[in-house]
Design an enzyme around this catalytic site. Structure first.
Site, short mmCIF file in Angstrom:
data_model
loop_
_atom_site.label_atom_id
_atom_site.label_comp_id
_atom_site.label_asym_id
_atom_site.label_seq_id
_atom_site.Cartn_x
_atom_site.Cartn_y
_atom_site.Cartn_z
N HIS A 26 0.81 -1.22 0.00
CA HIS A 26 0.00 0.00 0.00
C HIS A 26 0.84 1.27 0.00
O HIS A 26 0.29 2.36 0.00
CB HIS A 26 -0.93 0.02 1.22
CG HIS A 26 -0.21 0.28 2.51
ND1 HIS A 26 0.46 -0.69 3.20
CD2 HIS A 26 -0.02 1.42 3.22
CE1 HIS A 26 1.01 -0.18 4.28
NE2 HIS A 26 0.74 1.11 4.32
C1 UD1 Z 1 -1.85 5.75 5.52
C2 UD1 Z 1 -0.52 6.31 6.04
C3 UD1 Z 1 0.54 5.22 5.93
C4 UD1 Z 1 0.09 3.96 6.65
C5 UD1 Z 1 -1.28 3.52 6.14
C6 UD1 Z 1 -1.77 2.36 6.94
C7 UD1 Z 1 -0.04 8.70 5.69
C8 UD1 Z 1 0.72 9.68 4.89
N1 UD1 Z 1 -0.07 7.44 5.21
O1 UD1 Z 1 -1.68 5.44 4.16
O2 UD1 Z 1 1.74 5.69 6.54
O3 UD1 Z 1 1.04 2.96 6.40
O4 UD1 Z 1 -2.21 4.61 6.27
O5 UD1 Z 1 -2.69 1.59 6.25
O6 UD1 Z 1 -0.58 9.04 6.71
N2 UD1 Z 1 -9.19 4.69 1.69
C9 UD1 Z 1 -10.42 4.10 1.79
N3 UD1 Z 1 -10.92 3.81 3.02
C10 UD1 Z 1 -10.25 4.12 4.15
C11 UD1 Z 1 -9.00 4.74 4.05
C12 UD1 Z 1 -8.48 5.01 2.82
O7 UD1 Z 1 -11.06 3.79 0.78
O8 UD1 Z 1 -10.76 3.84 5.25
C13 UD1 Z 1 -8.61 4.95 0.34
C14 UD1 Z 1 -8.92 6.34 -0.18
O9 UD1 Z 1 -9.07 6.22 -1.57
C15 UD1 Z 1 -7.66 7.12 0.11
C16 UD1 Z 1 -6.57 6.07 -0.01
O10 UD1 Z 1 -7.16 4.87 0.46
O11 UD1 Z 1 -7.45 8.18 -0.77
C17 UD1 Z 1 -5.34 6.36 0.82
O12 UD1 Z 1 -5.68 6.63 2.20
P1 UD1 Z 1 -4.72 7.54 3.11
O13 UD1 Z 1 -5.17 7.54 4.52
O14 UD1 Z 1 -4.49 8.87 2.48
O15 UD1 Z 1 -3.33 6.83 3.00
P2 UD1 Z 1 -2.94 5.29 3.20
O16 UD1 Z 1 -2.42 4.79 1.92
O17 UD1 Z 1 -4.05 4.58 3.86
N1 UDP Z 2 -3.50 -5.79 9.10
C1 UDP Z 2 -4.72 -6.44 9.28
N2 UDP Z 2 -5.38 -6.89 8.17
C2 UDP Z 2 -4.88 -6.75 6.92
C3 UDP Z 2 -3.64 -6.10 6.75
C4 UDP Z 2 -2.99 -5.61 7.87
O1 UDP Z 2 -5.17 -6.63 10.41
O2 UDP Z 2 -5.54 -7.19 5.96
C5 UDP Z 2 -2.80 -5.25 10.29
C6 UDP Z 2 -1.43 -5.86 10.52
O3 UDP Z 2 -1.53 -7.04 11.29
C7 UDP Z 2 -0.68 -4.75 11.23
C8 UDP Z 2 -1.31 -3.48 10.64
O4 UDP Z 2 -2.55 -3.88 10.08
O5 UDP Z 2 -0.91 -4.77 12.62
C9 UDP Z 2 -0.41 -2.90 9.58
O6 UDP Z 2 -1.08 -1.89 8.92
P1 UDP Z 2 -0.65 -1.33 7.49
O7 UDP Z 2 0.14 -2.34 6.77
O8 UDP Z 2 -1.88 -0.80 6.85
O9 UDP Z 2 0.24 -0.05 7.89
P2 UDP Z 2 1.77 0.21 8.25
O10 UDP Z 2 2.15 -0.68 9.38
O11 UDP Z 2 2.59 0.01 7.02
O12 UDP Z 2 1.79 1.66 8.63
#
Ligand code: UD1
Ligand code: UDP
Length: 359
Positions: A205
Site C-alpha cells: 500500500h
Molecule cells: C496511511 C498512512 C501510511 C500507513 C497507512 C496504513 C499517511 C501519509 N499514510 O496510508 O503511513 O502505512 O495509512 O494503512 O498518513 N481509503 C479508503 N478507506 C479508508 C481509508 C483510505 O477507501 O478507510 C482509500 C482512499 O481512496 C484514500 C486512499 O485509500 O485516498 C489512501 O488513504 P490515506 O489515509 O491517504 O493513506 P494510506 O495509503 O491509507
Molecule cells: N492488518 C490487518 N489486516 C490486513 C492487513 C494488515 O489486520 O488485511 C494489520 C497488521 O496485522 C498490522 C497493521 O494492520 O498490525 C499494519 O497496517 P498497514 O500495513 O496498513 O500499515 P503500516 O504498518 O505500514 O503503517
C-alpha cells in the site's frame, strides 16, 4: 493527569490498543480521539470490534485527501478539542498524517506530545512517513523509542537524552494479547480452505509503490512468477488505495493471487503466523513477521526497521521480479531462530507508567 490518545489509521488502532487497555485497567482519566483518516469498516471499525476497544469520545471525520488537506483538517479539528479539554499529554503513535497533524496542534498550544514508536528512520525523505516521523520527534516532549537503535537515531539528531525512553514496541503487546484470542475465535483457515504453510501472504500500500504504474505492474509480475515456481496461492488482502490503483492502471491480477478484503486483526494474525512467507511493504507487518518468526520479503529499497534485517528473517527486495524471487529463495532457507528485537510485550504499560511517574 489527563492523557489524550489520538489515532486515525489501522496500524495506529492496533498499536495503541495495549495502551488503551492499560488506561482502562487503571481507570485513568484519558480521552480517545479518532481523526477519521481511515473510515471504511474493514480499515477502522472492524479493529475496534476485534480488539474490544471503547468507542472514541471524539471523531474528526477528516477522511481522505491530499497530504496538506488531511494534515490541515486534523490540525484544525484537534485544536478545538485541545483548547477545550487542555489535556496534560497528547499521545500519538507512528508516522501517519494523523501523527504529524496532531503533534503540531498540541505543540503549538504548549501541550506535551508523547510519540510512541519514536526514532525510526528510513533516511528516505521522499516517503511522507519519514517527514512525519522526523518532525514529530523534534517537537515531542516524550520519545518512546522501541529499540536502542531508534534511541541512537534520536541522539544523533541532537534530541535531548532526557526526553527519550526505550520501551519496546507496543506491536509485541498487541500480538501477544491477541494471538490466543485469534486461535479461539477465528475460522479463517476453514473459511478460505487453506492449509497452514500452504500459501504466501502479500500486502502492498506504500504510496511510492502502488501509485507508480511500473512498480505496481512489476509487483504483479513477480507474484505471477512466484505462483508458477512454488505452486502456492498468494493471499492478497488489498488495501483500498491499492485496489483503486489497480483499477485506474488497468492492471489485472493473475491466477494464483487471491484478492481478499482487508482482513480483521485476528484473522490476519493467524494468516501471518502460518504463511510460508510474507511479502509486504508495510511497516507493522515487517515487525509482526519478525515477532512471529515468519520469513519476510520487504518490497522496498529501504526500511526504518533494520532490526528485522539483522535477524536474517527479512530481506529488502524492492519491486524487481528477479530480486523478489531471489529474496524468497534466500529467506526460505534461513534458520528462523532469531530473538525478537522489539521487546517483551509490556511496552504499553511501560509508556503509561513513565507518563504517570513524571507527573
Ligand atoms: C496511511 C498512512 C501510511 C500507513 C497507512 C496504513 C499517511 C501519509 N499514510 O496510508 O503511513 O502505512 O495509512 O494503512 O498518513 N481509503 C479508503 N478507506 C479508508 C481509508 C483510505 O477507501 O478507510 C482509500 C482512499 O481512496 C484514500 C486512499 O485509500 O485516498 C489512501 O488513504 P490515506 O489515509 O491517504 O493513506 P494510506 O495509503 O491509507
Ligand atoms: N492488518 C490487518 N489486516 C490486513 C492487513 C494488515 O489486520 O488485511 C494489520 C497488521 O496485522 C498490522 C497493521 O494492520 O498490525 C499494519 O497496517 P498497514 O500495513 O496498513 O500499515 P503500516 O504498518 O505500514 O503503517
Amino acid at each position: 493527569m489527563h492523557v489524550a490518545i489520538v489515532l486515525g489509521t489501522r496500524p495506529e488502532i492496533v498499536k495503541m490498543s495495549p495502551i488503551i487497555r492499560y488506561c482502562e485497567e487503571l481507570g485513568l482519566d484519558y480521552s480517545l480521539i479518532h481523526t477519521g483518516q481511515h473510515y471504511s469498516y474493514e480499515m477502522d471499525a472492524a479493529f475496534f470490534h476485534d480488539l474490544e476497544l471503547p468507542k472514541p469520545g471524539y471523531k474528526l471525520n477528516v477522511g481522505s485527501g491530499t497530504h496538506a488537506e488531511q494534515t490541515g483538517k486534523i490540525m484544525v479539528g484537534l485544536e478545538r478539542i485541545l483548547i477545550h479539554d487542555r489535556p496534560d499529554v497528547v499521545l500519538v503513535q507512528g508516522d501517519t498524517n494523523t501523527v504529524l497533524g496532531s503533534a503540531l496542534s498540541a505543540a503549538k498550544l504548549n501541550i506535551d506530545v508523547g510519540h510512541v514508536e519514536a526514532g525510526l528512520r528510513s533516511r528516505d525523505r521522499t516517503m511522507p512517513e519519514e517527514i512525519n516521523r522526523l518532525l514529530t520527534d523534534h517537537i515531542a516532549r516524550y520519545l518512546f523509542a522501541p529499540t536502542e537503535l531508534a534511541r541512537s537515531n534520536l541522539l544523533q539528531e541532537g534530541i535531548d537524552e532526557e526526553k527519550i525512553r526505550v520501551t519496546g514496541n507496543t506491536v509485541v503487546d498487541a500480538v501477544l494479547q491477541n494471538i490466543e484470542i485469534a486461535e479461539q475465535r477465528s475460522r479463517i483457515f476453514r473459511d478460505l480452505d487453506l492449509m497452514p504453510g500452504g500459501y504466501f501472504v502479500l500486502t502492498a500500500h506504500r504510496q511510492e509503490n502502488v501509485d507508480n504504474r511500473e512498480k505496481l505492474g512489476n509487483l504483479i509480475a513477480a507474484m505471477r512468477e512466484l505462483h508458477s515456481i512454488y505452486g502456492l496461492p498468494i493471499l492478497f488482502p488489498a488495501h483500498p488505495r491499492t485496489l483503486k490503483r489497480l483499477d485506474e492502471f488497468g492492471l489485472s491480477v493473475p491466477e494464483g493471487i487471491r484478492i481478499l478484503e482487508p482482513q480483521g486483526y485476528l484473522e490476519f494474525l493467524l494468516l501471518e503466523r502460518s504463511a510460508r512467507a510474507i511479502l509486504t511493504d508495510s511497516g507493522g507487518i515487517q515487525e509482526e513477521a519478525c515477532i512471529l518468526h515468519v520469513p519476510c520479503i520487504t518490497l522496498r529499497e529501504n526500511t526504518e526497521r533494520p532490526e528485522t534485517l539483522e535477524t536474517g528473517g527479512n530481506i529488502l527486495a524492492g519491486t524487481d521480479p528477479g530480486r523478489i524471487l531471489q529474496a524468497v529463495s534466500t529467506v526460505l532457507s534461513a534458520e528462523a531462530s532469531w530473538t525478537n528485537p522489539f521487546g517483551d510485550g509490556r511496552s504499553g504499560k511501560k509508556i503509561v507508567d513513565i507518563l504517570l511517574g513524571d507527573r
